[in-house]
Design a protein around this motif. Sequence first.
Motif, PDB file in Angstrom:
ATOM      1  N   ARG C  14       0.838  -1.189   0.000  1.00 19.07           N
ATOM      2  CA  ARG C  14       0.000   0.000   0.000  1.00 19.07           C
ATOM      3  C   ARG C  14       0.883   1.253   0.000  1.00 19.07           C
ATOM      4  O   ARG C  14       0.669   2.186  -0.758  1.00 19.07           O
ATOM      5  N   MET C  15       1.907   1.232   0.864  1.00 17.72           N
ATOM      6  CA  MET C  15       2.799   2.382   0.940  1.00 17.72           C
ATOM      7  C   MET C  15       3.571   2.555  -0.370  1.00 17.72           C
ATOM      8  O   MET C  15       3.679   3.658  -0.904  1.00 17.72           O
ATOM      9  N   GLU C  18       1.352   3.847  -3.177  1.00 17.21           N
ATOM     10  CA  GLU C  18       1.054   5.263  -3.020  1.00 17.21           C
ATOM     11  C   GLU C  18       2.257   6.111  -3.435  1.00 17.21           C
ATOM     12  O   GLU C  18       2.119   7.091  -4.166  1.00 17.21           O
ATOM     13  N   PHE C  19       3.428   5.692  -2.969  1.00 20.85           N
ATOM     14  CA  PHE C  19       4.630   6.448  -3.319  1.00 20.85           C
ATOM     15  C   PHE C  19       4.846   6.446  -4.833  1.00 20.85           C
ATOM     16  O   PHE C  19       5.119   7.480  -5.442  1.00 20.85           O
ATOM     17  N   GLU C  21       2.657   5.939  -7.234  1.00 23.34           N
ATOM     18  CA  GLU C  21       1.602   6.683  -7.928  1.00 23.34           C
ATOM     19  C   GLU C  21       1.837   8.190  -7.825  1.00 23.34           C
ATOM     20  O   GLU C  21       1.600   8.926  -8.766  1.00 23.34           O
ATOM     21  N   GLU C  22       2.258   8.622  -6.620  1.00 24.13           N
ATOM     22  CA  GLU C  22       2.364  10.055  -6.369  1.00 24.13           C
ATOM     23  C   GLU C  22       3.693  10.635  -6.827  1.00 24.13           C
ATOM     24  O   GLU C  22       3.749  11.766  -7.289  1.00 24.13           O
ATOM     25  N   GLU C  23       4.762   9.902  -6.631  1.00 22.25           N
ATOM     26  CA  GLU C  23       6.075  10.495  -6.831  1.00 22.25           C
ATOM     27  C   GLU C  23       6.771  10.013  -8.105  1.00 22.25           C
ATOM     28  O   GLU C  23       7.618  10.710  -8.640  1.00 22.25           O
ATOM     29  N   PRO C  26       4.013  10.202 -12.149  1.00 20.87           N
ATOM     30  CA  PRO C  26       3.906  11.491 -12.853  1.00 20.87           C
ATOM     31  C   PRO C  26       5.220  11.926 -13.497  1.00 20.87           C
ATOM     32  O   PRO C  26       5.213  12.756 -14.402  1.00 20.87           O
ATOM     33  N   LYS C  29       7.295   9.998 -17.737  1.00 21.03           N
ATOM     34  CA  LYS C  29       7.453  10.501 -19.098  1.00 21.03           C
ATOM     35  C   LYS C  29       8.710  11.370 -19.179  1.00 21.03           C
ATOM     36  O   LYS C  29       9.524  11.238 -20.088  1.00 21.03           O
ATOM     37  N   LEU C  48      13.479   5.890   2.337  1.00 17.26           N
ATOM     38  CA  LEU C  48      12.325   5.083   2.737  1.00 17.26           C
ATOM     39  C   LEU C  48      12.661   3.586   2.815  1.00 17.26           C
ATOM     40  O   LEU C  48      11.774   2.769   3.051  1.00 17.26           O
TER      41      LEU C  48
END
Lengths: 259, 329, 388
Positions: C14-15, C18-19, C21-23, C26, C29, C48
């Motif tokens: 889960r962690m 999330e990391f 997906e968020e960091e 994006p 590309k 981390l």
Amino acid sequence: MNILVPLKPILDPAGMIVNRKAGRVFVNRENYMTNPADKRALEAALRIKDEAGAGVIVAAFGPDRSADSLLEARAMGADRAILIDIPSPDETVSVHALAALCHHLGQVDLVIVGDSALDTGASIGPRLAEALDFAFLGGAVQCSVEGNAARIIRRGDSRGRPDRASARPAPAATAHEADLPAVVAVTREGAQPRYPHGGNIITAYRDANAIESLSPADLGLSDSDLQPVAIERGQSFPPEREFGKQASLDDIASVIGHR
Amino acid sequence: MDVYDLQALMGENIEAEDYRDLWVVGLAVEMQHVASLLGEARRMADMLGAYVHYIGAGDSDEAIAFGADRVHTLAAESLAPDAAVSTLATFFETRKPEFVFFPATDIGNEVAGCLAQRLKGGVVCNCIALRLDESAREIVASHPVYDGAYYLDTALAAKPQIFTVREGAFPAPLRDSGRNGETEPMDSPADLAIRARALGEADYTPPAVSLRKAARVFAVGRAGNDSESAAIGKQIAEKIGAHFAGDRSAFDSGWIEEDQIVGVNGIEIAPDVYIAAGIWGDTLHRAGAEGAKFVIAIHPDKRAPIFSWADTCLVGKPKDVLPKLLALL
Amino acid sequence: MNYDLPPEYTALRRMMREFCEEEIKPAAKRIDHSGQVPREMLQRLGELGFLGVPFPRQYGGMGAGEIGYCILMEELNRASPSVATIVGAHIGIGVMSLYLDGSKTLQDKYMPDLCSGKKICAFALTEPNAGSDAAAIQMRATLEGDSYFLDGQKMWITNGPIADVINVLALTDPALGARGGATVFAVEREWEGYSTGKPERKMGLHGSPTSLLNFDNVRVPKENIVGQLGLGFVTFMKTLDIGRVSLGAATLGGAQAALEACVRWARTRSQFGRQIAHMQSVQFIVADMAAEIEALRALVYRTAWLVDTGRPFIKEAGMCKLLGSETASRCIDRAVQIHGALGLSRDFPLERAFRDARISEIFEGTNEIQRIVIASELMQEVGVRLRP
């Protein structure tokens, strides 16, 4: 100094589809997550711990679904995690139990809460402050402890929502303080919660004593304290979105102003 | 004269259990919002055979005209949240209110919460609809959850039943300047128990938000736009606190950067409000933008697909429309 | 039989999800277009614990075993195969060879910095004349006094341009050859005589730098021998065996991302007056993809479990890499087909995924080598020993 942060596990909306037409909420994946504002509250507490030193205690209601929220908080840096054995209490019962928990723990100087629960809209902050006879500071995006006072920053555009008329420039942020003990409510615009170190996740989950359990009896709660006040009578749904509605320029300007 | 006066005249004791009447607490909110609460309270009071009280600092004649039978004017020093709680709690300990309505502002929510705790009542915040069951003497409140995805209907099993109500929940009430009512000042307790201190303006910069997470996006496309009107679009975006973006055609025209292209082949967005001026709105764009909760579209061609997924639509050339829109905002 | 991932791994995923997906997602590309992963991102991964998932806490790792490491590779590759490849080469073969056979002194010296992301690791085996025939290496290490002097060239080295510590295989006894006469050395980038070539211009994995390594009489102290003198080939082969599991996990993430893109697109795209989700041609493709991915997932996590429970896993590890790389390539190819021209657009992630996936059938032992590994394990079970 001890800081208590209540955490509420909520159903993750990513696994949910709301069908307005059918008037139903379909749960495709039943995942739970910590209420976003509560997680920001935890981050605020951990920052105070980093800067000033404090014991951070997290608490959640259970027995189900709460373990992940509590263990994640331990992995992020909370020193103690307490599971209160009351399944899905309403706002009133939560407040009774959390106030009793503060008395049970003794020495709680600051309670930091999320300003509202995404899944029920419950906001326990003001009520908890009242129940504990603590000062209350709401709408915080930042929180610190200066001497014997809690100090918060409130965004200029957050107070008074949803009446915000955005065409006006956002008023400046303001600072507020109150002597400890206090309850602070943090909004979802509070500081981004940290990611825990992965090793701390493994350690917290493998530690059989990571979570302490307390029963209503341990907290000295009576049956009447456990009586819910909010009675859920069902769900209702916003009207279905209607597409293609023609509008005038004035309408558009006013819609932009109000959304 | 209200029921309390009548009972006093007739020598009756007010029953300790007797919660009665509808109370609207205004604090420091614009009259328009309070008026709609008064109007709704009036309607319910007529069904219940009860009185409507207004507590606030505003114009008492206005409150009466919108439906209050009795106005209790609140001293200015009692308007801060802490002071309002002390004042109202002291007052309500003797005048047991059955239903209390607050405007759902942050202050309203805070005071309502504290008051519910102090009076051992129940509270539902941010209601968008209230339904009265007059025989059960209860109100079922609809309040949004999950950012308004749906509403929970909640009733309260304790009295007073306190609700904070969002603006626009009720229709604008009729104003009857011929109505009669009474006004009396409300005492503030000696100790207002003010604990929160305001320290003035704070140095705070909100964290930068990327286009992907923006709450408002204003985007331009080629249809009916030129570089001048695209620049006006950018001004509008700034003025309304939105991220400026566009579709692929806007990028091709040099009006936006590559990382401002909204679409499945660019950045996927899910703002609260998406305003698209001159964007055709085909699949690629739509798939990247239809997560928006509310879409406003301006396009010169009434057949543009964007109109099939926009909530508010205006057929027109952005280069004619945008300057006027900028002036209106 | 219990197919539940233990809760700590679910939480870890889960962690990580999330990391990523968020960091990371994006930035994927930009990473591909610019040809590099920002060092700060690697640093962040280190903070981390991502750069030491399978290694013990004392070294700054997570202590999450092969299962945890597979979860990481799946999630990273789902977001950005370039980042996943840097991390995979760093953990899975670079640091892993040090961890499997390195002395405690050497581990104490390097592992904390490697697990925290202060330093990046590479694994250098391949040479211009030694690819699948890894035993054909020619790089020499000559003993003079207390030190070895390394001479030669390594090629196609993942992380080559950015690595601070390089585990390199060289012949210490040319007469014995690679089997018995090769030794692994831990080399630091600042050492004199060490240099790297320009990053290779590859079809995919643009953000994961690959280069030549030149060793020009590089002095390496004896203490920097990883494992035993003369047994370096064994160390490297053991490392590669285990690395195949996490590579399989990475391909799983790539295939999963392709499936998710297809399902979304099937809902979004309409042709002939209806969503393409309603077309059987599309349904059959996504169904096949989902079935293959599910089979791969079962294989990968079972193999990771074999590793963590100390059971033999070599055959299964070869299968992870073989089945994984081919499944991913196949799924992404089908995903491109479903997306039509959009699938070929550089603006859309599938074009990148298509380019990035191909290498999985080649690096860390080509799929042909994997088939040989699997076959030799199978033949051994009936008493036939295949010649290497």
